[in-house]
Write a protein that holds these residues in place. Structure first.
Motif, PDB file in Angstrom:
ATOM      1  N   TYR A   1       6.269 -25.364 -37.262  1.00  0.00           N
ATOM      2  CA  TYR A   1       7.024 -26.369 -37.780  1.00  0.00           C
ATOM      3  C   TYR A   1       8.642 -26.689 -36.745  1.00  0.00           C
ATOM      4  O   TYR A   1       9.016 -27.452 -36.781  1.00  0.00           O
ATOM      5  CB  TYR A   1       7.644 -26.287 -39.224  1.00  0.00           C
ATOM      6  N   GLY A   2       8.751 -25.409 -35.877  1.00  0.00           N
ATOM      7  CA  GLY A   2       9.697 -25.682 -35.064  1.00  0.00           C
ATOM      8  C   GLY A   2      10.882 -24.496 -35.534  1.00  0.00           C
ATOM      9  O   GLY A   2      10.726 -23.666 -36.184  1.00  0.00           O
ATOM     10  N   PRO A   3      11.912 -24.656 -34.902  1.00  0.00           N
ATOM     11  CA  PRO A   3      13.123 -23.784 -34.793  1.00  0.00           C
ATOM     12  C   PRO A   3      13.588 -23.316 -36.336  1.00  0.00           C
ATOM     13  O   PRO A   3      13.454 -24.089 -37.294  1.00  0.00           O
ATOM     14  CB  PRO A   3      14.162 -24.372 -34.134  1.00  0.00           C
ATOM     15  N   VAL A   4      14.080 -22.384 -36.663  1.00  0.00           N
ATOM     16  CA  VAL A   4      14.608 -21.545 -37.794  1.00  0.00           C
ATOM     17  C   VAL A   4      15.999 -21.469 -37.818  1.00  0.00           C
ATOM     18  O   VAL A   4      16.578 -20.879 -36.739  1.00  0.00           O
ATOM     19  CB  VAL A   4      13.704 -20.706 -38.465  1.00  0.00           C
TER      20      VAL A   4
ATOM     21  N   THR B   1      17.323 -32.285 -29.168  1.00  0.00           N
ATOM     22  CA  THR B   1      18.162 -31.353 -29.920  1.00  0.00           C
ATOM     23  C   THR B   1      17.752 -30.008 -29.967  1.00  0.00           C
ATOM     24  O   THR B   1      18.760 -29.164 -30.083  1.00  0.00           O
ATOM     25  CB  THR B   1      17.977 -32.087 -31.468  1.00  0.00           C
ATOM     26  N   ILE B   2      16.573 -29.398 -29.491  1.00  0.00           N
ATOM     27  CA  ILE B   2      16.439 -28.311 -29.639  1.00  0.00           C
ATOM     28  C   ILE B   2      17.377 -27.207 -28.666  1.00  0.00           C
ATOM     29  O   ILE B   2      17.400 -26.234 -29.214  1.00  0.00           O
ATOM     30  CB  ILE B   2      14.776 -27.972 -29.117  1.00  0.00           C
ATOM     31  N   GLY B   3      17.349 -27.550 -27.531  1.00  0.00           N
ATOM     32  CA  GLY B   3      18.481 -26.729 -26.713  1.00  0.00           C
ATOM     33  C   GLY B   3      19.727 -27.171 -26.861  1.00  0.00           C
ATOM     34  O   GLY B   3      20.780 -26.652 -25.949  1.00  0.00           O
TER      35      GLY B   3
ATOM     36  N   LEU C   1      17.112 -19.844 -34.087  1.00  0.00           N
ATOM     37  CA  LEU C   1      16.261 -19.278 -33.481  1.00  0.00           C
ATOM     38  C   LEU C   1      15.071 -20.044 -32.877  1.00  0.00           C
ATOM     39  O   LEU C   1      14.372 -21.016 -33.537  1.00  0.00           O
ATOM     40  CB  LEU C   1      15.466 -18.081 -34.347  1.00  0.00           C
ATOM     41  N   ILE C   2      14.922 -20.157 -31.584  1.00  0.00           N
ATOM     42  CA  ILE C   2      14.009 -21.288 -30.872  1.00  0.00           C
ATOM     43  C   ILE C   2      12.668 -20.588 -30.237  1.00  0.00           C
ATOM     44  O   ILE C   2      11.903 -21.337 -29.784  1.00  0.00           O
ATOM     45  CB  ILE C   2      14.874 -22.198 -29.929  1.00  0.00           C
ATOM     46  N   GLY C   3      12.802 -19.441 -30.121  1.00  0.00           N
ATOM     47  CA  GLY C   3      11.805 -18.817 -29.389  1.00  0.00           C
ATOM     48  C   GLY C   3      11.769 -17.097 -29.366  1.00  0.00           C
ATOM     49  O   GLY C   3      12.604 -16.440 -29.888  1.00  0.00           O
TER      50      GLY C   3
ATOM     51  N   SER D   1      20.913 -27.881 -37.342  1.00  0.00           N
ATOM     52  CA  SER D   1      20.180 -28.307 -35.998  1.00  0.00           C
ATOM     53  C   SER D   1      18.806 -27.772 -36.083  1.00  0.00           C
ATOM     54  O   SER D   1      18.008 -28.660 -35.457  1.00  0.00           O
ATOM     55  CB  SER D   1      20.839 -27.120 -35.178  1.00  0.00           C
ATOM     56  N   ALA D   2      18.443 -26.866 -37.025  1.00  0.00           N
ATOM     57  CA  ALA D   2      16.907 -26.436 -37.136  1.00  0.00           C
ATOM     58  C   ALA D   2      16.342 -27.753 -37.601  1.00  0.00           C
ATOM     59  O   ALA D   2      14.979 -27.917 -37.470  1.00  0.00           O
ATOM     60  CB  ALA D   2      16.646 -25.293 -37.751  1.00  0.00           C
ATOM     61  N   PHE D   3      16.636 -28.089 -38.712  1.00  0.00           N
ATOM     62  CA  PHE D   3      16.279 -29.505 -39.493  1.00  0.00           C
ATOM     63  C   PHE D   3      16.001 -30.600 -38.568  1.00  0.00           C
ATOM     64  O   PHE D   3      14.995 -31.390 -38.455  1.00  0.00           O
ATOM     65  CB  PHE D   3      16.845 -29.661 -40.774  1.00  0.00           C
ATOM     66  N   SER D   4      17.076 -31.031 -37.655  1.00  0.00           N
ATOM     67  CA  SER D   4      16.987 -32.061 -36.798  1.00  0.00           C
ATOM     68  C   SER D   4      15.719 -31.771 -35.737  1.00  0.00           C
ATOM     69  O   SER D   4      14.927 -32.771 -35.522  1.00  0.00           O
ATOM     70  CB  SER D   4      17.923 -32.045 -35.824  1.00  0.00           C
TER      71      SER D   4
END
Length: 336
Positions: free
Chosen positions: A248-251, A99-101, A285-287, A119-122
């Motif tokens: 924790y991952g994307p926000v 799901t990230i990208g 935001l992923i990176g 999406s960020a929660f996923s």
């Protein structure tokens, strides 16, 4: 009297048409490319696409006025991240979380606040469960059932979405036209037809959908058991964004959108001098990284993969470009 009304309507329509197309013209795009030094503009939309369409997609109410807190400044897990790498891409770090990208399409609806947060929660659920959970959370459910979050397709507050996850939970749900998850998205995507026109260019903002309390996508899923929660909901200071993503991952991130942004094609976006403000938008935001000595945040947009750099973009980091570093929210998933 009726003739006067008709003439007046024609005049007003003509004025609106002139106003709505100016920032999509080749001349304006060329002007951007002459001025911008860190990014390139291109043709993402037909020149006659109405301004209403663009404003309909800008549904973030941000976080400045949404609540008084909490503002997260520390976390026990941050101690594991004394070193922050100069380049980070969540798609690579957690490559098994599909799901990230993934680039979604919000359609003719200001649900960016719901898409970015779900999406960020996923992604965060996938990371927290070591990919046992690997699907999308329902943007449909959040958009049309969280009444205190905002106004559905007319915008909402991302921080309130995270609070909804905390207190009420949220079900799964894939993209439009799929049967994935409990409640898939039901707003039709905006695609480009054979003549090059956007299918949403003549449409109106999506009307509210009825909030459902049952699964209509994958009907084998038990609605009541298909709820996922966060333990908290918070804003992030600029200094904490990277640590929180690594932990924790994307926000979700909201920012002010100007008319030049719609023509973004590649590079690191920096607002051009004469660009006009149109509204506020939420993205994921992923990176982060550096391009030609320009630091950037790496973002996933929700205007389908045909926009920008395959649905993604970079925006200058460290200077609070368009308010991007003031408006970041997140929450930590509850796992059992």
């Amino acid at each position: 009297m009726s003739r006067v009304f008709i003439l007046l309507s024609v005049v007003l329509f003509s004025i609106c048409q002139t106003e709505q197309a100016h920032f999509l013209t080749d001349d304006y795009i060329n002007q951007i490319n002459n001025e911008a030094t860190t990014w390139k503009a291109g043709k993402n939309f037909a020149s006659d696409t109405p301004v209403e369409y663009f404003k309909s997609m800008l549904g973030s109410k941000g976080v400045r006025k949404s609540s008084k807190g909490p503002l997260k400044t520390d976390d026990s897990n941050y101690i594991n991240f004394h070193y922050i790498p100069p380049i980070f891409d969540a798609r690579i770090r957690w490559r098994h979380c599909q799901t990230i990208g993934h680039v979604r399409d919000q359609g003719m609806c200001g649900s960016c606040w719901a898409i970015a947060t779900t999406s960020a929660f996923s992604d965060r659920l996938c990371i927290a469960t070591d990919r046992k959970f690997n699907q999308l959370i329902s943007a449909e459910k959040l958009t049309f059932c969280c009444y205190f979050c905002g106004f559905g397709c007319f915008g909402g507050w991302p921080i309130m979405a995270w609070r909804y996850f905390k207190y009420f939970g949220i079900v799964t749900g894939g993209d439009y036209g799929s049967n994935e998850g409990c409640q898939p998205y039901r707003v039709q995507p905006c695609s480009v037809d054979e003549t090059g026109n956007n299918t949403c260019s003549a449409a109106h903002i999506e009307k509210p959908h009825r909030c459902r309390r049952k699964c209509y996508g994958n009907t084998t899923i038990d609605y009541h058991n298909d709820h996922f929660y966060t333990r908290d909901a918070y804003h992030l200071t600029a200094a904490m964004i990277r640590k929180d993503v690594m932990a924790y991952g994307p926000v979700e991130a909201s920012f002010d959108v100007y008319d030049d942004f719609f023509s973004y094609e590649s590079g690191v976006y920096v607002k051009t001098e004469n660009a006009t403000y149109l509204g506020r938008h939420s993205v994921k935001l992923i990176g982060w990284g550096v391009d030609w000595d320009v630091p950037y945040w790496l973002m996933v947009n929700s205007w389908n993969p045909n926009w920008g750099d395959k649905g993604m973009f970079k925006i200058r980091r460290g200077t609070n470009e368009c308010g991007i570093e003031d408006l970041v929210t997140g929450g930590v998933p509850v796992t059992y």
